[in-house]
Design an enzyme around this catalytic site. Structure first.
Site, short mmCIF file in Angstrom:
data_model
loop_
_atom_site.label_atom_id
_atom_site.label_comp_id
_atom_site.label_asym_id
_atom_site.label_seq_id
_atom_site.Cartn_x
_atom_site.Cartn_y
_atom_site.Cartn_z
N THR A 20 1.39 6.55 3.22
CA THR A 20 0.71 5.25 3.25
C THR A 20 1.54 4.14 2.61
O THR A 20 2.45 4.40 1.82
CB THR A 20 -0.66 5.35 2.54
OG1 THR A 20 -0.46 5.68 1.18
CG2 THR A 20 -1.54 6.39 3.21
N ASP A 21 1.18 2.92 2.95
CA ASP A 21 1.84 1.76 2.36
C ASP A 21 0.98 1.20 1.22
O ASP A 21 0.00 1.82 0.82
CB ASP A 21 2.11 0.69 3.44
CG ASP A 21 0.84 0.16 4.09
OD1 ASP A 21 -0.28 0.38 3.56
OD2 ASP A 21 0.96 -0.49 5.15
N ALA A 22 1.33 0.04 0.72
CA ALA A 22 0.62 -0.56 -0.41
C ALA A 22 -0.84 -0.87 -0.10
O ALA A 22 -1.66 -0.93 -1.01
CB ALA A 22 1.35 -1.82 -0.87
N VAL A 25 -2.87 2.32 4.07
CA VAL A 25 -2.90 2.78 5.45
C VAL A 25 -1.55 3.40 5.80
O VAL A 25 -0.54 3.17 5.12
CB VAL A 25 -3.26 1.64 6.44
CG1 VAL A 25 -4.63 1.08 6.15
CG2 VAL A 25 -2.21 0.56 6.42
#
Length: 139
Positions: A20-22, A25
């Site tokens: 996931t990203d920040a 997601v």
């Protein structure tokens, strides 16, 4: 576990924190990694490991092009289904249609053109006949 279902191959993938990203997601490039993993497992299910194919036949499969559509987001802990279908089989190339689904909802779709390459010359080469025969037969 990887499974084959008619002309489609399915690989379950769990989304981990590292995917996931920040925003929490799945980072967009990871969908391509999931698809790569699914194609590798599809080939393994046919009885061919990528490294073995290179060592024994001098053949490798490389991505030539990708057309991708990001339709919805996957999130941490989602269980995804990576669906893989061969939609075109040429002498030295394969076209895959791949989808990433969550509970039947399509999150990502891609068309991926793969070329069989001679490892030594780095030029397109015919897919080995026995492997091609397996690719042509319904699973």
């Amino acid at each position: 576990m990887h499974s084959l279902d008619g002309s489609a191959s399915h690989l379950p993938v769990r989304v981990y924190y590292e995917d996931t990203d920040a925003a929490g997601v799945v980072y967009y490039a990871n969908y391509l990694k999931y698809c790569e993993r699914a194609r590798t497992e599809w080939l393994r299910a046919l009885g061919y490991a990528q490294e073995s194919l290179r060592e024994t036949r001098g053949r490798v499969f490389v991505v030539r092009s990708v057309a991708a559509e990001y339709l919805s987001s996957a999130q941490l802990d989602d269980l995804l289904d990576i669906e893989t279908r061969v939609t075109e089989l040429g002498r030295a190339k394969l076209t895959f249609t791949q989808r990433v689904l969550r509970d039947g909802q399509i999150l990502f779709e891609a068309t991926v053109l793969i070329v069989c390459v001679d490892w030594n010359t780095r030029k397109p080469a015919s897919i080995p006949a026995d492997l091609r025969s397996l690719m042509e037969s319904p699973q």
